[in-house]
Write a protein that holds these residues in place. Structure first.
Motif, mmCIF file in Angstrom:
data_model
loop_
_atom_site.group_PDB
_atom_site.id
_atom_site.type_symbol
_atom_site.label_atom_id
_atom_site.label_comp_id
_atom_site.label_asym_id
_atom_site.label_seq_id
_atom_site.Cartn_x
_atom_site.Cartn_y
_atom_site.Cartn_z
ATOM 1 N N THR A 63 5.803 11.576 23.375
ATOM 2 C CA THR A 63 5.316 11.571 21.995
ATOM 3 C C THR A 63 5.117 13.016 21.536
ATOM 4 O OG1 THR A 63 4.158 9.530 22.534
ATOM 5 C CG2 THR A 63 3.518 10.640 20.489
ATOM 6 N N LEU A 64 5.610 13.309 20.361
ATOM 7 C CA LEU A 64 5.524 14.689 19.873
ATOM 8 C C LEU A 64 4.098 15.047 19.501
ATOM 9 C CD1 LEU A 64 8.786 14.700 17.775
ATOM 10 C CD2 LEU A 64 8.310 16.127 19.778
ATOM 11 N N THR A 65 3.816 16.329 19.625
ATOM 12 C CA THR A 65 2.455 16.787 19.331
ATOM 13 C C THR A 65 2.469 17.728 18.126
ATOM 14 O OG1 THR A 65 2.746 18.705 20.762
ATOM 15 C CG2 THR A 65 1.825 16.719 21.783
ATOM 16 N N GLU B 235 3.545 21.148 19.191
ATOM 17 C CA GLU B 235 4.983 21.345 19.336
ATOM 18 C C GLU B 235 5.639 21.475 17.960
ATOM 19 O OE1 GLU B 235 6.887 22.341 21.408
ATOM 20 O OE2 GLU B 235 8.899 21.508 21.213
#
Ligand code: HEM
Ligand code: SF4
Lengths: 177, 565
Positions: free
Chosen positions: B280-282, B285
């Motif tokens: 899952t992207l943060t 990021e």
């Protein structure tokens, strides 16, 4: 007596005393006779002869590339080894089967790639969870071994790497000038 | 623009070494051609009619000036002095030696470039909007997402041997300039009612033999889930896509066979397992990547400039160029300039080493050192000051890159066709050239207005003929080359697939066919109506009728002397 051949297992070339049973034309899964010793049988044979095969100490199964990992779900603990067949090295279904066996079903025994297994696919295969490789017989297995170390970093998660690069390290551009 | 860090450098360096050894093993016959083929394809190397072709990745079409200079260098050192821009925002070189290809990759690596996954049955280079970051109609800059997809898809271990090639396009503006509806996956950046950013997800578009417009399988996917959701789509496709027939192996066939609803259901089921997992992207990021796409140091400028206004009034050539080749910018006092790589007499998208060097210098001087490739095979300088447009125009004109035809009849999308491509049924470049010559008159072109003419040399549709307002497809009939014509195709927000008007034509007939199609339009159009609007209003019947009403001279018969190129 099965002839002992070499395979790659856990990043080493080792002798192997398993044999792979493949059905010939005319064989049927319920009547084919499974030889003694350590045999990797087609999953269809396992299903058809489950009662007898359950009595054997060590039995392996192999999944065809069009199988789903789920078929093995209920018997995972019974297998000393699961193999996934690559009828052609360009058939990539086996990668998802392996990923699902490991990640979704939690299989942690030996997972072996069999069939058209070549050096340039090994890096990817180990990433999705294979730890053993029956490299195609006409290829140099020591050469193939080098394929496992083509890359030392990877961006994305898979079975071998639970954390993507962006969570694993502090990333920062390096100036080229 | 995105810059490599030590990890990107390392991965690309290791790829060069891996590929160099693959080439060595091929040359030593340790690898058969069959075994080598998918390996070289995943490095963008195709065997073509005369030589190898190398396709170099231009992630989402973005280039820095040193990268453009590297193309010029490659063109000179390893090719015949030119390259070819593609509809997937990449660049191709047509005259490459296998033995030298590892050296080219090594040189590319020095400027943060590669040819990874520009071909083969894997996730290809993700494409995007050539006006990303500057377009006046932008909702969210799609490039950070495109870059996150680039990293995720690079050497994804599970998806390197898919049933077929796989293409993702992402658009972040009101107007879709990335042809998202004809990609395996199209992503539209959208904001929901709460102002949160996410994606509308389309799957199963594509051209080729079976042209299909993608179906929406999710109206809103929060951006954090982009990669896990893509993974779920790819896993379903990898396992269930057809592998028995390469013509039915694309995801579009699977989606059609299952229905979009059922496909979506399977994807959601697959996704449940990985949703909210480590991939899952943060926000961190996103921010790390987004910092590479912050606006360049724009000056505070008035919306226009007295000198510029005077130049515009005094010079018709400049005014014409402004009208077609210069696009609105979201920052006051700036404009985006499209360099037309569509000069009559030159194959569409072909660019010389000298022009590449020139564009790199121009970008350094006038556009923060950045260049973009468009999917119409042109180049963009995205950030030019309005006060400098005249100077830029004069410089560009001298290089043959200022033809004021962007969006017009001679801004043809054209695949390499029979002159280079071993899959071609017919040539396409000479057809583009013959049409361009016939309609070279700019006043006429301006009168016709926006029109999309696309040419492919075979059903693979590299030239996007299905979505051309006029589409031309090379076909083979008893060993000779013919051209099938369709009209009514469109790209963008109202993507549609063109309809074939009837039996095919010889090469010599093609300019007259186009002339007849246009004359129906000119006679029937209402004021302000574009060609595509007229086709949509009237259907193909009146066009068909007139084109076939009387015989069209075939000129000389097809043969060796028929080819003008
Ligand atoms: C000369 C070398 C080329 C070869 C051998 C080649 C090969 C192919 C093949 C085999 C397909 C069919 C794929 C399918 O139906 O699934 C295809 C489609 C396509 N190619 Fe090419 N191509 C070449 C050049 C190009 C160029 C120069 C462009 C851009 C101008 C391009 C862009 C595309 C696009 C956009 C499609 C359609 C994709 C779709 O169906 O969605 N190709 N190409
Ligand atoms: S459309 Fe056909 S001829 Fe043209 S480049 Fe693609 S494969 Fe070759």
């Amino acid at each position: 007596m099965p002839v002992s051949t070499n395979i790659i297992k856990n990043r080493e070339v080792v002798a192997d005393d398993w044999s792979v049973l493949r059905l010939n034309e005319g064989d049927s899964a319920d009547s084919v006779s499974v030889p003694a010793g350590r045999v990797i049988v087609p999953f269809s044979v396992w299903s058809a002869q489950r009662a007898q095969l359950l009595e054997r100490a060590e039995i392996g199964v192999w999944l065809a590339s069009d199988a789903q990992a789920d078929v093995a779900k209920d018997d995972l603990a019974r297998f000393s080894l699961i193999a996934v067949d690559f009828p052609k090295f360009t058939d990539g279904r086996g990668y998802s089967i392996a990923y699902n066996l490991r990640t979704r079903l939690g299989y942690n025994g030996e997972l072996r790639a069999i069939g058209d297994v070549l050096r340039d696919q090994l890096f990817y295969m180990q990433r999705v969870g294979f730890n053993a490789f029956a490299v195609r017989a006409d290829k140099d297995i020591n050469d193939a071994l080098k394929g496992l170390t083509d890359f030392s970093e990877k961006y994305q998660t898979s079975w071998d790497e639970k954390t993507p690069l962006f969570r694993r390290v502090q990333r920062q551009a390096v100036s080229q000038d | 623009m995105y810059r490599y860090d030590q990890y990107d450098h390392l991965i690309v360096k290791e790829r060069v070494a891996q590929y160099r050894d693959q080439v060595r093993r091929r040359l030593a016959d340790e690898l058969t051609e069959e075994e080598f083929l998918p390996l070289r394809l995943q490095n963008g190397l195709y065997m073509q009619r005369h030589a190898y072709m190398l396709r170099i990745a231009v992630p989402y079409g973005m280039l820095s000036s040193p990268q453009v200079r590297m193309f010029a260098h490659i063109a000179r050192k390893y090719d015949r002095g030119y390259g070819h821009l593609t509809t997937r925002q990449n660049i191709q070189f047509n005259w490459i030696n296998l033995e030298q290809s590892p050296d080219i990759l090594a040189e590319l690596a020095t400027v943060e470039m590669h040819a990874i996954q520009t071909s083969g049955n894997c996730i290809r280079n993700t494409t995007s909007d050539e006006l990303a970051g500057v377009a006046a109609d932008e909702i969210i800059d799609p490039r950070p997402y495109a870059e996150m997809i680039r990293e995720w898809s690079t050497f994804h271990p599970e998806f390197a041997f898919l049933p077929r090639k796989f293409k993702i396009a992402i658009s972040g503006a009101e107007q879709d300039r990335a042809a998202t509806a004809v990609h395996d996956i199209g992503l539209h950046v959208v904001k929901n009612a709460e102002g949160e950013v996410g994606f509308r997800v389309l799957v199963g578009g594509g051209m080729g033999r079976t042209p299909i417009i993608g179906s929406v399988i999710r109206e809103f996917l929060p951006w954090q889930h982009a990669l896990t959701y893509l993974e779920a789509i790819l896993r379903v496709y990898n396992q269930h896509g057809r592998r028995d027939n390469k013509y039915k192996a694309r995801i579009k066939i699977l989606v059609k066979a299952l229905s979009a609803e059922e496909f979506a259901r399977q994807v959601e089921a697959e996704w449940l397992d990985i949703k909210d997992g480590p991939a899952t992207l943060t926000v961190d990021e996103l921010q790390r990547i987004a910092q590479y796409f912050t606006p360049p140091p724009y000056e505070t400028l008035p919306a226009t400039d007295a000198g510029f206004e005077a130049q515009k009034t005094d010079n018709k050539g400049f005014a014409n160029w402004l009208k077609r080749n210069v696009k609105a910018h979201k920052v006051s006092g700036y404009a985006a300039v499209i360099l037309s790589v569509k000069k009559t007499g030159v194959p569409p998208g072909d660019i010389t080493a000298a022009q590449l060097d020139f564009v790199a210098d121009l970008a350094d001087q006038y556009s923060f050192g950045e260049v973009r490739v468009t999917h119409e095979q042109n180049l963009v300088l995205a950030d030019v000051k309005i006060s400098e447009l005249f100077t830029v125009w004069q410089a560009v004109k001298a290089q043959g890159l200022a033809t004021p035809n962007i969006g017009l009849l001679t801004d043809i999308i054209c695949c390499p066709g029979g002159d280079f491509c071993s899959l071609a049924n017919a040539k396409s470049i000479p057809i583009a050239q013959a049409i361009a010559e016939k309609f070279d008159n700019l006043d006429f072109q301006h009168d016709i207005g926006d029109i999309e003419l696309n040419i492919s040399g075979c059903i693979n549709a590299c030239g996007h003929h299905h979505v051309g307002n006029i589409g031309i497809l090379g076909v083979d009939k008893d060993g000779s080359e013919w051209y099938q014509v369709s009209i009514g195709g469109a790209q963008g927000n109202n993507t549609s697939i063109g309809k074939i008007i009837g039996p095919s034509f010889s090469a010599q007939q093609m300019p007259v066919v186009i002339e007849r199609l246009l004359s129906v339009y000119v006679q029937q159009r209402t004021e302000e109506e574009l060609f595509i609007d007229t086709v949509q209003r009237l259907g193909i019947a009146p066009f068909k009728e007139f084109v076939y009403a009387s015989p069209i001279p075939t000129g000389y018969t097809h043969g060796e002397d028929a080819c003008v190129y």
